[in-house]
Design an enzyme around this catalytic site. Structure first.
Site, PDB file in Angstrom:
ATOM      1  N   ARG A  41     136.016  54.093  45.071  1.00 58.73           N
ATOM      2  CA  ARG A  41     137.149  54.645  45.821  1.00 58.73           C
ATOM      3  C   ARG A  41     138.397  53.757  45.810  1.00 58.73           C
ATOM      4  O   ARG A  41     138.869  53.328  46.867  1.00 58.73           O
ATOM      5  CB  ARG A  41     136.731  54.962  47.255  1.00 58.73           C
ATOM      6  CG  ARG A  41     135.547  55.901  47.309  1.00 58.73           C
ATOM      7  CD  ARG A  41     135.213  56.317  48.700  1.00 58.73           C
ATOM      8  NE  ARG A  41     136.170  57.263  49.268  1.00 58.73           N
ATOM      9  CZ  ARG A  41     136.087  57.753  50.481  1.00 58.73           C
ATOM     10  NH1 ARG A  41     135.118  57.378  51.280  1.00 58.73           N
ATOM     11  NH2 ARG A  41     136.979  58.613  50.924  1.00 58.73           N
ATOM     12  N   LYS A  90     138.629  66.963  61.043  1.00 64.20           N
ATOM     13  CA  LYS A  90     138.927  65.517  61.043  1.00 64.20           C
ATOM     14  C   LYS A  90     139.883  65.164  59.902  1.00 64.20           C
ATOM     15  O   LYS A  90     140.850  64.415  60.093  1.00 64.20           O
ATOM     16  CB  LYS A  90     137.625  64.732  60.890  1.00 64.20           C
ATOM     17  CG  LYS A  90     137.814  63.290  60.470  1.00 64.20           C
ATOM     18  CD  LYS A  90     136.510  62.593  60.142  1.00 64.20           C
ATOM     19  CE  LYS A  90     135.941  62.824  58.768  1.00 64.20           C
ATOM     20  NZ  LYS A  90     136.390  61.953  57.683  1.00 64.20           N
ATOM     21  N   ASN A  91     139.619  65.695  58.708  1.00 64.27           N
ATOM     22  CA  ASN A  91     140.414  65.275  57.549  1.00 64.27           C
ATOM     23  C   ASN A  91     141.811  65.907  57.510  1.00 64.27           C
ATOM     24  O   ASN A  91     142.635  65.535  56.677  1.00 64.27           O
ATOM     25  CB  ASN A  91     139.649  65.545  56.246  1.00 64.27           C
ATOM     26  CG  ASN A  91     138.489  64.576  56.090  1.00 64.27           C
ATOM     27  OD1 ASN A  91     138.392  63.595  56.824  1.00 64.27           O
ATOM     28  ND2 ASN A  91     137.606  64.860  55.142  1.00 64.27           N
ATOM     29  N   ASP A 107     131.894  67.079  50.166  1.00 63.57           N
ATOM     30  CA  ASP A 107     131.485  66.807  51.553  1.00 63.57           C
ATOM     31  C   ASP A 107     130.379  67.753  52.040  1.00 63.57           C
ATOM     32  O   ASP A 107     129.876  67.586  53.147  1.00 63.57           O
ATOM     33  CB  ASP A 107     132.699  66.888  52.495  1.00 63.57           C
ATOM     34  CG  ASP A 107     133.662  65.730  52.267  1.00 63.57           C
ATOM     35  OD1 ASP A 107     133.273  64.743  51.633  1.00 63.57           O
ATOM     36  OD2 ASP A 107     134.816  65.823  52.747  1.00 63.57           O
ATOM     37  N   ARG A 152     131.508  59.479  63.525  1.00 67.05           N
ATOM     38  CA  ARG A 152     132.860  59.371  62.965  1.00 67.05           C
ATOM     39  C   ARG A 152     133.482  60.740  62.727  1.00 67.05           C
ATOM     40  O   ARG A 152     134.706  60.874  62.770  1.00 67.05           O
ATOM     41  CB  ARG A 152     132.817  58.624  61.626  1.00 67.05           C
ATOM     42  CG  ARG A 152     132.464  57.169  61.758  1.00 67.05           C
ATOM     43  CD  ARG A 152     132.557  56.498  60.439  1.00 67.05           C
ATOM     44  NE  ARG A 152     133.859  56.765  59.836  1.00 67.05           N
ATOM     45  CZ  ARG A 152     134.223  56.356  58.635  1.00 67.05           C
ATOM     46  NH1 ARG A 152     133.382  55.668  57.902  1.00 67.05           N
ATOM     47  NH2 ARG A 152     135.419  56.625  58.174  1.00 67.05           N
ATOM     48  N   CYS A 165     132.759  51.807  49.075  1.00 68.21           N
ATOM     49  CA  CYS A 165     131.957  52.173  50.230  1.00 68.21           C
ATOM     50  C   CYS A 165     130.680  52.828  49.757  1.00 68.21           C
ATOM     51  O   CYS A 165     130.412  52.880  48.566  1.00 68.21           O
ATOM     52  CB  CYS A 165     132.739  53.046  51.204  1.00 68.21           C
ATOM     53  SG  CYS A 165     132.873  54.740  50.683  1.00 68.21           S
TER      54      CYS A 165
HETATM   55  N1  EPU Z   1     140.384  58.098  43.166  1.00 62.75           N
HETATM   56  C1  EPU Z   1     140.843  57.154  42.280  1.00 62.75           C
HETATM   57  N2  EPU Z   1     142.032  56.512  42.567  1.00 62.75           N
HETATM   58  C2  EPU Z   1     142.763  56.814  43.677  1.00 62.75           C
HETATM   59  C3  EPU Z   1     142.288  57.784  44.571  1.00 62.75           C
HETATM   60  C4  EPU Z   1     141.083  58.428  44.284  1.00 62.75           C
HETATM   61  O1  EPU Z   1     140.197  56.858  41.275  1.00 62.75           O
HETATM   62  O2  EPU Z   1     143.814  56.200  43.868  1.00 62.75           O
HETATM   63  C5  EPU Z   1     139.105  58.777  42.885  1.00 62.75           C
HETATM   64  C6  EPU Z   1     138.064  58.486  43.968  1.00 62.75           C
HETATM   65  O3  EPU Z   1     137.381  57.274  43.745  1.00 62.75           O
HETATM   66  C7  EPU Z   1     137.158  59.723  43.879  1.00 62.75           C
HETATM   67  C8  EPU Z   1     138.154  60.835  43.508  1.00 62.75           C
HETATM   68  O4  EPU Z   1     139.315  60.180  42.973  1.00 62.75           O
HETATM   69  O5  EPU Z   1     136.236  59.537  42.848  1.00 62.75           O
HETATM   70  C9  EPU Z   1     138.584  61.712  44.652  1.00 62.75           C
HETATM   71  O6  EPU Z   1     138.946  60.909  45.752  1.00 62.75           O
HETATM   72  P1  EPU Z   1     140.012  61.332  46.838  1.00 62.75           P
HETATM   73  O7  EPU Z   1     141.157  60.388  46.785  1.00 62.75           O
HETATM   74  O8  EPU Z   1     140.326  62.786  46.714  1.00 62.75           O
HETATM   75  O9  EPU Z   1     139.203  61.077  48.175  1.00 62.75           O
HETATM   76  P2  EPU Z   1     139.847  60.592  49.535  1.00 62.75           P
HETATM   77  O10 EPU Z   1     141.204  61.130  49.663  1.00 62.75           O
HETATM   78  O11 EPU Z   1     139.629  59.128  49.691  1.00 62.75           O
HETATM   79  C10 EPU Z   1     139.134  62.654  50.975  1.00 62.75           C
HETATM   80  C11 EPU Z   1     138.308  62.878  52.206  1.00 62.75           C
HETATM   81  C12 EPU Z   1     136.840  62.649  51.867  1.00 62.75           C
HETATM   82  C13 EPU Z   1     136.454  63.631  50.752  1.00 62.75           C
HETATM   83  C14 EPU Z   1     137.372  63.432  49.537  1.00 62.75           C
HETATM   84  C15 EPU Z   1     137.120  64.435  48.424  1.00 62.75           C
HETATM   85  C16 EPU Z   1     139.808  62.279  53.974  1.00 62.75           C
HETATM   86  C17 EPU Z   1     140.179  61.347  55.066  1.00 62.75           C
HETATM   87  N3  EPU Z   1     138.744  61.970  53.245  1.00 62.75           N
HETATM   88  O12 EPU Z   1     138.892  61.304  50.596  1.00 62.75           O
HETATM   89  O13 EPU Z   1     136.090  62.952  53.031  1.00 62.75           O
HETATM   90  O14 EPU Z   1     135.114  63.403  50.363  1.00 62.75           O
HETATM   91  O15 EPU Z   1     138.752  63.559  49.951  1.00 62.75           O
HETATM   92  O16 EPU Z   1     137.275  65.725  48.879  1.00 62.75           O
HETATM   93  O17 EPU Z   1     140.461  63.298  53.789  1.00 62.75           O
HETATM   94  C18 EPU Z   1     134.276  62.806  54.517  1.00 62.75           C
HETATM   95  O18 EPU Z   1     134.942  63.466  55.343  1.00 62.75           O
HETATM   96  O19 EPU Z   1     133.041  62.563  54.663  1.00 62.75           O
HETATM   97  C19 EPU Z   1     134.935  62.276  53.328  1.00 62.75           C
HETATM   98  C20 EPU Z   1     134.430  61.271  52.605  1.00 62.75           C
END
Ligand code: EPU
Length: 417
Positions: free
Chosen positions: A122, A22-23, A305, A397, A117
């Site tokens: 996030r 999915k990701n 995850d 999802r 969330c």
């Molecule tokens: N963060 C910030 N600022 C930003 C972006 C991120 O502070 O601008 C922080 C976040 O709050 C978090 C950390 O950095 O504490 C890492 O977040 P990241 O941005 O890597 O997460 P994401 O890109 O929103 C993706 C996956 C998530 C997975 C995370 C970590 C997708 C669509 N989602 O989320 O997947 O947990 O990376 O590996 O790729 C899931 O599939 O259940 C899921 C939540």
């Protein structure tokens, strides 16, 4: 609202075919906005987040056809809107992945700001900082963020912390920027590597995708491609735990074994047997798994995850384990539900101390997010009696046909409508 009922106690035996990730699929779909030509994707998981992305891309003007064989044909000949609405972003945070492509192709994107969330605050500040470094102007108004530019210009961007979708958004934007972009402290997740490969097959010039330093030479346009999505390493990990926790034997097919070292390594430390062949993993439960500590970390570390599913497994391991969540500040919502089923878990800040093995007993529980739902399914598989999981829309999802897959290997699981 639909629920799942699981009668625990069945040993799982047999073969499970793993779906596409999915990701990886979500950013892959967003790449279609970067070109008027056709992007053909294969091995797309048919899960609800993919349908949400289909709806979002449709609203923006793209044609997205999903086919029953898991392929998809996407084409954004013309973009008729640059806006991701509140309704879609609140359903799926990954909607922010359209920002980079829209900004690059149209010079404008307006996206509802995602709020916090179930698993943490996030923010998307690092995406925004990156777009600004590429020359975009940013305005926040009425809960929406608007980014605009006449022409993105390559820049050097150092992420303050590693962000998966942030890296993906900036990588997509930089493909059509003028000049050279360097992303430092970039995410190395296999889904990022997959996206870079897809973009390069569309004519982008990206080097080092999937490493911490990514170089991107902007090009003036991207073109048609066909790309096959990588297998879902979190689905694989979830089924590895399902085989291990029921003391059964599962063969997982359509697996890229190189993606999974941290989960496989950790489970082996607990005594679980995992055999690796070409595209297949075979897991056999240990009679007496032992407790082993884990801390979540960016790839190639132990995936956040997989933390919830591992916690369920630790409730059935002998001894005490400490599970530390280092990525999200509030990702232990499953613990209180596991405790209601009989688990001995104490939360101290970002650490969960799990003492096992405790017998679990079936109960009515509530799923709070996608991976928490998976951990409750796993708990239901070993609990005595019936477990009824509410709010399974979280599970839908990201897990394709999970109850069918589990039933086919002997689980007693049904959906209550
Ligand atoms: N963060 C910030 N600022 C930003 C972006 C991120 O502070 O601008 C922080 C976040 O709050 C978090 C950390 O950095 O504490 C890492 O977040 P990241 O941005 O890597 O997460 P994401 O890109 O929103 C993706 C996956 C998530 C997975 C995370 C970590 C997708 C669509 N989602 O989320 O997947 O947990 O990376 O590996 O790729 C899931 O599939 O259940 C899921 C939540």
């Amino acid at each position: 609202m639909e629920k799942l009922r699981i009668r625990g106690g069945a040993k799982l035996e047999g073969k499970v075919r793993i779906s596409g990730a999915k990701n990886a699929a979500l950013p892959a779909m967003a790449t279609a906005l970067l070109t008027p030509e056709v992007v053909q994707l294969e091995r797309l998981p048919l899960v609800n987040d993919i349908l949400t992305m289909q709806k979002l891309l449709g609203d923006l003007g793209a044609d997205v056809e999903l086919h029953p064989d898991h392929s998809a044909t996407l084409q954004a000949r013309l973009i008729k809107s640059c806006e991701a609405s509140y309704d879609l972003v609140k359903t799926m945070r990954a909607s922010v992945l359209v920002m980079g492509p829209l900004l690059a192709r149209m010079g404008r994107a307006r996206v509802s700001l995602p709020g916090g969330c179930a698993i943490g605050a996030r923010p998307i500040n690092l995406h925004i900082k990156g777009f600004q470094a590429l020359g975009a102007k940013v305005r926040i108004e009425h809960g929406y963020i608007e980014v605009t530019t006449d022409q993105l210009k390559g820049a050097e961007i150092l992420f303050d912390r590693i962000t998966v979708t942030g890296t993906e958004n900036l990588m997509m934007a930089a493909t059509l920027a003028s000049g050279h972009t360097i992303l430092r402290n970039a995410a190395c997740e296999p889904e990022v590597t997959d996206l870079a490969a897809l973009l390069n097959s569309m004519g982008a010039r990206i080097e080092g995708g999937g490493t911490s330093t990514v170089h991107i030479d902007g090009v003036s346009e991207l073109h048609s491609t066909t790309h096959c999505i990588i297998p879902d390493r979190i689905e694989i990990g979830t089924f590895l735990v399902a085989g291990a926790i029921t003391n059964g034997t599962l063969e997982l097919e359509n697996v890229n074994t190189s993606l999974l070292e941290s989960t496989v390594g950790k489970l082996r430390e607990t005594g679980v047997r995992i055999d690796v062949t070409d595209n297949c993993l075979r897991v056999s439960g240990a009679k007496v798994p032992v407790a082993v500590d884990v801390g979540t970390k960016e790839y190639p570390g132990f995936a956040t995850d997989m933390q919830a599913q591992y916690m369920t497994f630790m409730t059935q391991a002998h001894g005490a384990s400490v599970i530390t969540e280092n990525i999200f500040e509030n990702r232990f919502m499953h613990a209180s539900e596991l405790i209601r089923m009989g688990a001995d878990i104490k939360i101290e800040g970002s650490r969960a101390i799990v003492r096992g093995a405790t017998p679990l007993s079936g109960a009515n529980v509530i799923a709070s997010d996608l991976r928490a739902s998976a951990s409750l399914v796993l708990a239901g598989l070993v609990a005595h009696g019936d477990t009824v999981i509410d709010r399974v829309y979280h599970l839908d999802r990201g897990y394709e046909k999970i109850e069918e897959k589990l039933r086919s290997v002997g689980a007693c699981i049904e959906r209550l409508k």
